[in-house]
Design a protein around this motif. Sequence first.
Motif, PDB file in Angstrom:
ATOM      1  N   SER A 164      16.813  49.496  43.397  1.00  0.00           N
ATOM      2  CA  SER A 164      17.447  50.737  42.726  1.00  0.00           C
ATOM      3  C   SER A 164      16.987  50.713  41.255  1.00  0.00           C
ATOM      4  CB  SER A 164      18.643  50.981  42.986  1.00  0.00           C
ATOM      5  OG  SER A 164      19.598  49.906  42.961  1.00  0.00           O
ATOM      6  N   GLY A 165      15.657  50.345  40.817  1.00  0.00           N
ATOM      7  CA  GLY A 165      15.104  50.646  39.629  1.00  0.00           C
ATOM      8  C   GLY A 165      14.995  51.877  39.377  1.00  0.00           C
ATOM      9  N   ALA A 166      15.138  52.347  38.158  1.00  0.00           N
ATOM     10  CA  ALA A 166      15.107  53.561  37.848  1.00  0.00           C
ATOM     11  C   ALA A 166      13.924  54.556  37.951  1.00  0.00           C
ATOM     12  CB  ALA A 166      15.356  53.789  36.235  1.00  0.00           C
ATOM     13  N   SER A 167      12.484  53.879  37.929  1.00  0.00           N
ATOM     14  CA  SER A 167      11.348  54.650  38.268  1.00  0.00           C
ATOM     15  C   SER A 167      11.284  54.913  39.618  1.00  0.00           C
ATOM     16  CB  SER A 167      10.209  53.813  37.671  1.00  0.00           C
ATOM     17  OG  SER A 167       9.872  54.304  36.032  1.00  0.00           O
ATOM     18  N   SER A 168      11.578  54.089  40.472  1.00  0.00           N
ATOM     19  CA  SER A 168      11.552  54.223  41.826  1.00  0.00           C
ATOM     20  C   SER A 168      12.491  55.282  42.386  1.00  0.00           C
ATOM     21  CB  SER A 168      12.049  52.997  42.754  1.00  0.00           C
ATOM     22  OG  SER A 168      11.041  51.697  42.448  1.00  0.00           O
ATOM     23  N   LEU A 169      13.749  55.299  41.826  1.00  0.00           N
ATOM     24  CA  LEU A 169      14.806  56.359  42.010  1.00  0.00           C
ATOM     25  C   LEU A 169      14.284  57.867  41.621  1.00  0.00           C
ATOM     26  CD1 LEU A 169      18.175  54.728  41.473  1.00  0.00           C
ATOM     27  CD2 LEU A 169      17.028  54.714  43.362  1.00  0.00           C
ATOM     28  N   GLY A 214       6.170  44.760  30.070  1.00  0.00           N
ATOM     29  CA  GLY A 214       7.152  43.900  30.557  1.00  0.00           C
ATOM     30  C   GLY A 214       7.329  44.114  32.243  1.00  0.00           C
ATOM     31  N   THR A 215       7.415  45.360  32.464  1.00  0.00           N
ATOM     32  CA  THR A 215       7.625  45.664  34.011  1.00  0.00           C
ATOM     33  C   THR A 215       7.015  47.130  34.682  1.00  0.00           C
ATOM     34  OG1 THR A 215       9.242  45.804  35.854  1.00  0.00           O
ATOM     35  CG2 THR A 215      10.100  46.315  33.704  1.00  0.00           C
ATOM     36  N   GLY A 216       7.023  47.375  35.740  1.00  0.00           N
ATOM     37  CA  GLY A 216       6.515  48.555  35.955  1.00  0.00           C
ATOM     38  C   GLY A 216       7.456  49.679  35.781  1.00  0.00           C
ATOM     39  N   GLY A 217       8.683  49.309  35.576  1.00  0.00           N
ATOM     40  CA  GLY A 217       9.729  50.314  35.252  1.00  0.00           C
ATOM     41  C   GLY A 217       9.709  50.588  33.862  1.00  0.00           C
ATOM     42  N   HIS A 218       8.935  50.155  32.823  1.00  0.00           N
ATOM     43  CA  HIS A 218       8.338  50.666  31.659  1.00  0.00           C
ATOM     44  C   HIS A 218       7.156  51.047  31.700  1.00  0.00           C
ATOM     45  CE1 HIS A 218      11.483  47.233  30.510  1.00  0.00           C
ATOM     46  NE2 HIS A 218      12.304  48.267  30.714  1.00  0.00           N
ATOM     47  N   LEU A 219       6.077  50.163  32.318  1.00  0.00           N
ATOM     48  CA  LEU A 219       4.989  50.716  32.031  1.00  0.00           C
ATOM     49  C   LEU A 219       4.642  52.109  32.567  1.00  0.00           C
ATOM     50  CD1 LEU A 219       1.995  49.747  31.083  1.00  0.00           C
ATOM     51  CD2 LEU A 219       1.636  49.169  33.432  1.00  0.00           C
ATOM     52  N   PHE A 220       4.861  52.430  33.829  1.00  0.00           N
ATOM     53  CA  PHE A 220       4.701  53.557  34.561  1.00  0.00           C
ATOM     54  C   PHE A 220       5.050  54.918  33.794  1.00  0.00           C
ATOM     55  CE2 PHE A 220       4.076  50.623  38.207  1.00  0.00           C
ATOM     56  CZ  PHE A 220       2.521  50.823  38.096  1.00  0.00           C
ATOM     57  N   PRO A 221       6.523  55.048  33.548  1.00  0.00           N
ATOM     58  CA  PRO A 221       6.829  56.025  32.779  1.00  0.00           C
ATOM     59  C   PRO A 221       6.171  56.284  31.429  1.00  0.00           C
ATOM     60  CG  PRO A 221       8.758  54.758  33.264  1.00  0.00           C
ATOM     61  CD  PRO A 221       7.543  53.942  33.545  1.00  0.00           C
ATOM     62  N   VAL A 278      24.726  50.679  39.412  1.00  0.00           N
ATOM     63  CA  VAL A 278      25.255  51.666  38.578  1.00  0.00           C
ATOM     64  C   VAL A 278      23.990  53.060  38.994  1.00  0.00           C
ATOM     65  CG1 VAL A 278      26.158  52.821  36.538  1.00  0.00           C
ATOM     66  CG2 VAL A 278      26.245  50.304  37.073  1.00  0.00           C
ATOM     67  N   ASN A 279      22.724  52.562  38.892  1.00  0.00           N
ATOM     68  CA  ASN A 279      21.786  53.681  39.371  1.00  0.00           C
ATOM     69  C   ASN A 279      21.932  53.981  40.749  1.00  0.00           C
ATOM     70  OD1 ASN A 279      20.432  53.211  36.755  1.00  0.00           O
ATOM     71  ND2 ASN A 279      18.861  52.053  37.582  1.00  0.00           N
ATOM     72  N   ALA A 280      22.163  53.191  41.452  1.00  0.00           N
ATOM     73  CA  ALA A 280      22.171  53.409  42.943  1.00  0.00           C
ATOM     74  C   ALA A 280      23.561  54.382  43.276  1.00  0.00           C
ATOM     75  CB  ALA A 280      22.265  52.208  43.835  1.00  0.00           C
ATOM     76  N   VAL A 325       6.967  60.562  35.281  1.00  0.00           N
ATOM     77  CA  VAL A 325       6.639  60.197  36.629  1.00  0.00           C
ATOM     78  C   VAL A 325       4.949  60.414  36.274  1.00  0.00           C
ATOM     79  CG1 VAL A 325       6.521  60.659  39.011  1.00  0.00           C
ATOM     80  CG2 VAL A 325       8.318  60.323  37.988  1.00  0.00           C
ATOM     81  N   ARG A 326       4.285  59.568  36.790  1.00  0.00           N
ATOM     82  CA  ARG A 326       2.803  59.640  36.742  1.00  0.00           C
ATOM     83  C   ARG A 326       2.152  60.941  37.351  1.00  0.00           C
ATOM     84  NH1 ARG A 326       1.472  54.184  39.476  1.00  0.00           N
ATOM     85  NH2 ARG A 326       3.601  54.499  40.076  1.00  0.00           N
ATOM     86  N   ARG A 327       1.226  61.446  36.707  1.00  0.00           N
ATOM     87  CA  ARG A 327       0.612  62.861  37.329  1.00  0.00           C
ATOM     88  C   ARG A 327       0.374  62.565  38.917  1.00  0.00           C
ATOM     89  NH1 ARG A 327      -2.822  64.966  32.916  1.00  0.00           N
ATOM     90  NH2 ARG A 327      -4.088  63.283  33.557  1.00  0.00           N
ATOM     91  N   ASP A 340      -1.702  52.628  44.951  1.00  0.00           N
ATOM     92  CA  ASP A 340      -1.682  53.979  45.414  1.00  0.00           C
ATOM     93  C   ASP A 340      -0.659  54.241  45.890  1.00  0.00           C
ATOM     94  OD1 ASP A 340      -2.762  56.206  46.405  1.00  0.00           O
ATOM     95  OD2 ASP A 340      -3.989  55.697  47.836  1.00  0.00           O
ATOM     96  N   MET A 341       0.512  54.416  45.178  1.00  0.00           N
ATOM     97  CA  MET A 341       1.944  54.553  45.526  1.00  0.00           C
ATOM     98  C   MET A 341       1.656  56.362  46.179  1.00  0.00           C
ATOM     99  SD  MET A 341       3.889  52.295  45.231  1.00  0.00           S
ATOM    100  CE  MET A 341       5.412  53.182  45.864  1.00  0.00           C
ATOM    101  N   ALA A 342       0.839  57.095  45.589  1.00  0.00           N
ATOM    102  CA  ALA A 342       0.900  58.442  46.216  1.00  0.00           C
ATOM    103  C   ALA A 342       0.843  58.302  47.670  1.00  0.00           C
ATOM    104  CB  ALA A 342      -0.176  59.249  45.230  1.00  0.00           C
ATOM    105  N   GLY A 355      10.242  46.815  46.982  1.00  0.00           N
ATOM    106  CA  GLY A 355      11.118  45.998  46.194  1.00  0.00           C
ATOM    107  C   GLY A 355      10.689  46.102  44.589  1.00  0.00           C
ATOM    108  N   GLY A 356      10.541  47.151  44.220  1.00  0.00           N
ATOM    109  CA  GLY A 356      10.216  47.364  42.452  1.00  0.00           C
ATOM    110  C   GLY A 356       8.927  46.911  42.293  1.00  0.00           C
ATOM    111  N   SER A 357       8.109  46.634  41.120  1.00  0.00           N
ATOM    112  CA  SER A 357       7.059  46.473  40.814  1.00  0.00           C
ATOM    113  C   SER A 357       6.749  44.976  40.828  1.00  0.00           C
ATOM    114  CB  SER A 357       6.659  46.822  39.314  1.00  0.00           C
ATOM    115  OG  SER A 357       7.566  46.346  38.487  1.00  0.00           O
ATOM    116  N   GLN A 358       7.956  44.140  40.942  1.00  0.00           N
ATOM    117  CA  GLN A 358       7.662  42.715  40.941  1.00  0.00           C
ATOM    118  C   GLN A 358       8.295  42.057  42.317  1.00  0.00           C
ATOM    119  OE1 GLN A 358       7.881  40.857  36.948  1.00  0.00           O
ATOM    120  NE2 GLN A 358       8.932  42.818  36.293  1.00  0.00           N
TER     121      GLN A 358
END
Length: 369
Positions: free
Chosen positions: A268-273, A16-23, A298-300, A170-172, A253-255, A200-203
Amino acid sequence: MEKDKGKPGLVIACGGTGGHLFPGLAVAEAWTAAGGRVLLLVSEKPIDREASRKYDAYRFETIPALPKPATFSPRMLPFLVSVWKTIRTCRGLLRSFQADAVLGMGGFTSLPPVVAAKKAGIPAFVHDSNALPGKANRITSRWCDEVFLGMEAARSHFPGKTCVVTGTPVRRELTTLPERSAAAAKWGLDPHRPTLLVMGGSQGARKLNSLVAEAPLDAAVQVLHIAGPGDESRVQEEVGEREGYRIVGFCDDMASAYAVADAVVARSGASSLTELADLGLPSLLVPFPFAAEDHQTVNARVFEEAGAAILEQEKDLDGAKVASLVSRMLEPQERTRMAKAAKSLSIPDAAKRVCEAIGGLMEKGGSNR
Ligand SMILES: CC(=O)N[C@H]1[C@@H](OP(=O)(O)OP(=O)(O)OC[C@H]2O[C@@H](n3ccc(=O)[nH]c3=O)[C@H](O)[C@@H]2O)O[C@H](CO)[C@@H](O)[C@@H]1O
C-alpha cells in the motif's frame, strides 16, 4: 547551462524509490507541457536508474541517497556531513540550472535541495503522498513555502504550514490505458478470463510474492505477477509451470499491466494506491510490515474505510486465505462495488494542481520566507 529565457525552471528532487520518482516525473510532464524547464534530482540507487530509463528526454542529475540513522547513532555525524556537502552540491546545481523553484517529492533526498533553495531565496515546496507523512518531509517542510498533500488525512501532521491537497501526481501514460485485448496480447494472456495483477511496489516484496505464488487460485483466474527486480526467478520456481501465470521482474509498462487487470493484490505505497483509485481497481492490500511508522497500514486504511480495498496484514495471511479473498474481489457485484469506491478516492489532475500552485506562488513574487 544556458538559461532558456522566459521558461521557468523547476528542480524536482525525486530519488530513492518509485514512490518518489514517478510522481516527480508526472510533475515534470505537466511543467514542461505548460512551457517550463525541469531538472530532476535522483539518487544513484539502481531503482532510480531502472525506473527513469524511459524518460531520457529530461535532464537528470544524481545526488546521494541519505538514509537518516537513529538520532544517537554514531552514524549521525557522517550523515550530517553528507547532508551539508549535498546542500553545497545542490546550490551549485540550482545556480547553473538557474532554478526558479524547487519541489521535493519525499525522503531525505529532498532535504538538501530544499535547504539550498531557501539559501538562494527561491520558493521551495514538498509533496507528501502518504496518509501518515514521513519524518523526512515533516523536517523538510520547515524550509518550504507550501506543502502539497496526496491525502487530506496528512494535513494535521504539518501544523502551522500552508497545506494544499493536490492529490498524488500520476504519469500521463497511466491516464489513458491501451485496449484490454492489446494489453492481454502483450502479456500472452486471454482477454476474456478474469485477471489478477500482483505488484509489490517499485522494489518488490518477497513475502507477498510467495503468498500469492502458493495461493490455490481458481483455475479460471489468470495472473500477471510483477515480482520486482531480483525476485523473478525465485517466484517462477515457487509457481512452477502454471497455465495463465505470467511473471515479470520490474515492469516498465504499467499501463498494459493495469489494462488487463480486474483486481489487484498489492503493497500500500501511495503511488500504487493513487493509480488504483484513478483506474477504479479493487484491491487486496497487504502493507509492507517494516515501512516507517507503519505508514502503509495508515494508507491502506483510507481505502478499506471507503470500501475500495480489503486490508490484511502479511502475518495473518496464508495462500488459502489469499485465494479466498481474491475470489471475493472477483465476484462481479463485489468487484463493481469496490471499483466504484476506489474511483471515489481519485483526485484527477494532481500534477496540474501542483504546477498551478507552484506557478501561483512564483507569480506572487516568489519565496515568502
Ligand atoms: C517500502 C516503502 O516504504 N515504500 C514507500 C515508497 O514507495 P514504493 O516505491 O515502494 O511504492 P509506491 O506504491 O508509492 O510506488 C510504486 C510506483 O512504482 C510503479 N511501478 C511498480 C512496479 C513496477 O514494476 N513498475 C512500476 O512502474 C507503480 O506503478 C507506482 O507508480 O514511497 C511511497 C511514497 O512515499 C510510500 O507510500 C511507500 O510506502
